[in-house]
Design a protein around this motif. Sequence first.
Motif, PDB file in Angstrom:
ATOM      1  N   PRO A 109       0.807  -1.231   0.000  1.00  0.00           N
ATOM      2  CA  PRO A 109       0.000   0.000   0.000  1.00  0.00           C
ATOM      3  C   PRO A 109       0.834   1.272   0.000  1.00  0.00           C
ATOM      4  N   LYS A 110       1.972   1.266   0.684  1.00  0.00           N
ATOM      5  CA  LYS A 110       2.819   2.458   0.748  1.00  0.00           C
ATOM      6  C   LYS A 110       3.293   2.885  -0.632  1.00  0.00           C
ATOM      7  N   PHE A 111       3.607   1.893  -1.508  1.00  0.00           N
ATOM      8  CA  PHE A 111       4.061   2.217  -2.858  1.00  0.00           C
ATOM      9  C   PHE A 111       2.968   2.937  -3.633  1.00  0.00           C
ATOM     10  N   ILE A 112       1.741   2.440  -3.516  1.00  0.00           N
ATOM     11  CA  ILE A 112       0.615   3.063  -4.217  1.00  0.00           C
ATOM     12  C   ILE A 112       0.382   4.478  -3.689  1.00  0.00           C
ATOM     13  N   GLU A 113       0.478   4.636  -2.367  1.00  0.00           N
ATOM     14  CA  GLU A 113       0.313   5.966  -1.751  1.00  0.00           C
ATOM     15  C   GLU A 113       1.364   6.946  -2.274  1.00  0.00           C
ATOM     16  N   ASP A 114       2.567   6.433  -2.521  1.00  0.00           N
ATOM     17  CA  ASP A 114       3.674   7.295  -2.945  1.00  0.00           C
ATOM     18  C   ASP A 114       3.710   7.526  -4.457  1.00  0.00           C
ATOM     19  N   GLY A 115       2.723   6.974  -5.186  1.00  0.00           N
ATOM     20  CA  GLY A 115       2.649   7.287  -6.611  1.00  0.00           C
ATOM     21  C   GLY A 115       2.851   6.133  -7.558  1.00  0.00           C
ATOM     22  N   GLU A 116       3.065   4.924  -7.042  1.00  0.00           N
ATOM     23  CA  GLU A 116       3.148   3.778  -7.945  1.00  0.00           C
ATOM     24  C   GLU A 116       1.811   3.601  -8.660  1.00  0.00           C
ATOM     25  N   VAL A 117       1.857   3.239  -9.938  1.00  0.00           N
ATOM     26  CA  VAL A 117       0.646   2.979 -10.705  1.00  0.00           C
ATOM     27  C   VAL A 117       0.383   1.474 -10.658  1.00  0.00           C
ATOM     28  N   SER A 118      -0.782   1.075 -10.188  1.00  0.00           N
ATOM     29  CA  SER A 118      -1.061  -0.365 -10.113  1.00  0.00           C
ATOM     30  C   SER A 118      -0.926  -0.980 -11.502  1.00  0.00           C
ATOM     31  N   SER A 119      -0.481  -2.219 -11.559  1.00  0.00           N
ATOM     32  CA  SER A 119      -0.210  -2.856 -12.845  1.00  0.00           C
ATOM     33  C   SER A 119      -1.453  -2.934 -13.721  1.00  0.00           C
ATOM     34  N   SER A 120      -2.604  -3.218 -13.119  1.00  0.00           N
ATOM     35  CA  SER A 120      -3.830  -3.323 -13.920  1.00  0.00           C
ATOM     36  C   SER A 120      -4.243  -1.964 -14.481  1.00  0.00           C
ATOM     37  N   LYS A 121      -4.171  -0.928 -13.670  1.00  0.00           N
ATOM     38  CA  LYS A 121      -4.493   0.418 -14.147  1.00  0.00           C
ATOM     39  C   LYS A 121      -3.500   0.861 -15.213  1.00  0.00           C
ATOM     40  N   ALA A 122      -2.220   0.516 -15.018  1.00  0.00           N
ATOM     41  CA  ALA A 122      -1.181   0.885 -15.980  1.00  0.00           C
ATOM     42  C   ALA A 122      -1.465   0.278 -17.348  1.00  0.00           C
ATOM     43  N   ILE A 123      -1.897  -0.968 -17.369  1.00  0.00           N
ATOM     44  CA  ILE A 123      -2.189  -1.627 -18.646  1.00  0.00           C
ATOM     45  C   ILE A 123      -3.351  -0.947 -19.351  1.00  0.00           C
ATOM     46  N   ARG A 124      -4.395  -0.609 -18.610  1.00  0.00           N
ATOM     47  CA  ARG A 124      -5.524   0.089 -19.226  1.00  0.00           C
ATOM     48  C   ARG A 124      -5.074   1.410 -19.845  1.00  0.00           C
ATOM     49  N   ILE A 125      -4.256   2.165 -19.130  1.00  0.00           N
ATOM     50  CA  ILE A 125      -3.783   3.456 -19.638  1.00  0.00           C
ATOM     51  C   ILE A 125      -2.913   3.262 -20.872  1.00  0.00           C
ATOM     52  N   LYS A 158       5.401 -11.670  -4.449  1.00  0.00           N
ATOM     53  CA  LYS A 158       4.751 -12.971  -4.581  1.00  0.00           C
ATOM     54  C   LYS A 158       4.332 -13.229  -6.025  1.00  0.00           C
ATOM     55  N   SER A 159       4.579 -14.447  -6.506  1.00  0.00           N
ATOM     56  CA  SER A 159       4.130 -14.820  -7.850  1.00  0.00           C
ATOM     57  C   SER A 159       2.614 -14.767  -7.977  1.00  0.00           C
ATOM     58  N   SER A 160       1.914 -14.962  -6.874  1.00  0.00           N
ATOM     59  CA  SER A 160       0.449 -14.935  -6.895  1.00  0.00           C
ATOM     60  C   SER A 160      -0.097 -13.574  -7.309  1.00  0.00           C
ATOM     61  N   SER A 161       0.736 -12.523  -7.256  1.00  0.00           N
ATOM     62  CA  SER A 161       0.270 -11.186  -7.623  1.00  0.00           C
ATOM     63  C   SER A 161      -0.036 -11.071  -9.113  1.00  0.00           C
ATOM     64  N   ILE A 162       0.518 -11.963  -9.937  1.00  0.00           N
ATOM     65  CA  ILE A 162       0.224 -11.911 -11.373  1.00  0.00           C
ATOM     66  C   ILE A 162      -1.244 -12.223 -11.628  1.00  0.00           C
ATOM     67  N   LEU A 163      -1.742 -13.274 -11.024  1.00  0.00           N
ATOM     68  CA  LEU A 163      -3.146 -13.628 -11.209  1.00  0.00           C
ATOM     69  C   LEU A 163      -4.057 -12.565 -10.600  1.00  0.00           C
ATOM     70  N   GLU A 164      -3.623 -11.951  -9.517  1.00  0.00           N
ATOM     71  CA  GLU A 164      -4.393 -10.844  -8.936  1.00  0.00           C
ATOM     72  C   GLU A 164      -4.517  -9.703  -9.944  1.00  0.00           C
ATOM     73  N   CYS A 165      -3.444  -9.425 -10.664  1.00  0.00           N
ATOM     74  CA  CYS A 165      -3.466  -8.387 -11.692  1.00  0.00           C
ATOM     75  C   CYS A 165      -4.448  -8.752 -12.802  1.00  0.00           C
ATOM     76  N   ILE A 166      -4.426 -10.010 -13.226  1.00  0.00           N
ATOM     77  CA  ILE A 166      -5.335 -10.455 -14.286  1.00  0.00           C
ATOM     78  C   ILE A 166      -6.788 -10.314 -13.834  1.00  0.00           C
ATOM     79  N   ARG A 167      -7.058 -10.659 -12.594  1.00  0.00           N
ATOM     80  CA  ARG A 167      -8.417 -10.493 -12.060  1.00  0.00           C
ATOM     81  C   ARG A 167      -8.846  -9.023 -12.105  1.00  0.00           C
ATOM     82  N   GLU A 168      -7.961  -8.140 -11.638  1.00  0.00           N
ATOM     83  CA  GLU A 168      -8.290  -6.720 -11.630  1.00  0.00           C
ATOM     84  C   GLU A 168      -8.484  -6.192 -13.050  1.00  0.00           C
ATOM     85  N   LEU A 169      -7.663  -6.654 -13.964  1.00  0.00           N
ATOM     86  CA  LEU A 169      -7.790  -6.235 -15.360  1.00  0.00           C
ATOM     87  C   LEU A 169      -9.155  -6.597 -15.913  1.00  0.00           C
TER      88      LEU A 169
END
Length: 388
Positions: free
Chosen positions: A252-268, A305-316
């Motif tokens: 969460p700290k990364f997102i607060e500091d300006g990281e773009v979530s991977s799913s949002k980044a792909i849409r953009i 975690k490798s599990s974050s890839i599938l989390e990204c696909i779900r969010e996408l």
Amino acid sequence: MVLLIKNGVILSPDHEGQKDVLTAGGNIEAIDENIKLSGIECETIDAKDCYVVPGLIDSHVHICGGGGEGGYKTRTPEITLTDITMAGVTTVVGVLGTDGTTRTMSNLLAKTYALNEEGVTAYAYTGSYQIPVRTVTGSITDDLILIEKIIGTGEIAVSDHRSSVPTVEELSRIASEARIGGMLSGKAGIINLHLGDDRRPLDILYRLLENSSIPITQFLPTHMNRNKWIFKDAVEFGLKGGYIDLTTSTVPKFIEDGEVSSSKAIRILLEEGVHLNQITVSSDGQGSLPVFDEAGKLKELKVGKSSSILECIRELHFDEKLEIEKAIRIATSNPAEILRLRSKGRLKAGYDADIVILKKESLEVDTVICKGRIMVRSGRAIVKGTFE
């Protein structure tokens, strides 16, 4: 083992509708409607209400651990077999990182071979953050030509306070050695670049490209969503034809500091006109996720975690409303083609039987098959690593 998967909707990653998949000897033998067998011992898997997709490819994993930015006790642990398989991942590419001293290329290669013995497919990059690049044979080119499991070099750090601050000439030499090694071995010879938090992180790469004949597609910069200014450069880089790798592990700290979530980044990226085939995601699995204060002192450390890839696909798919077959590409056919993993990333006769069955409603893992062997069934690991 002969396996017959029935009643599932095939995403190869193209949407092919409901078909059956037949595997034997570790390969996909056929994909067709209503496959029937007689006189052959076969295990049947019912994939009703599920998608049948290629095994996910995690192209940036610290398989033998990483970290250490906060001292010896902060060195992250090695990945386990079930860390991989329970995430729906069937292929990983191992990397070193900040620490190229206590995490060595011998260590990385040994873990690569171990994971292959345990049942998944593993490759490796030669090198770490630092230059001169620490290789196995003394040469990037020789490593690529002589060591089957080495497919490129990286992650070479640029624009980061932990990097060796390479010059354009040094990076050009590294790229040339990797490209030649790839050409002579039939591999991609990719240069995997770690982007840090410095401003205009791709400037060194643009200067290299302006003064050499090495194509932009020889490079795979990663962490391109780690902050807003890097992501702005990522859009420009993609429009120039470059590959973009986004990191899915975060805190969460990364997102607060300006990281773009991977799913949002792909849409953009897609909205800005970058082609889907240029985009990949990787987890940075087992890598440290360090949070530094303004003075550069380590404040907090998490593990990717490798599990974050599938989390990204779900969010996408569910949040960003991207068609499921397109969402799947970013971790299947795209990395397979960019890294030249010829038998991976697709459900197709003759390809490796790396298959994941996902529940339609939740995109949760039901079954994972690696080279024809069932590793996860009904969401539970039935094959575990040697010391799990």
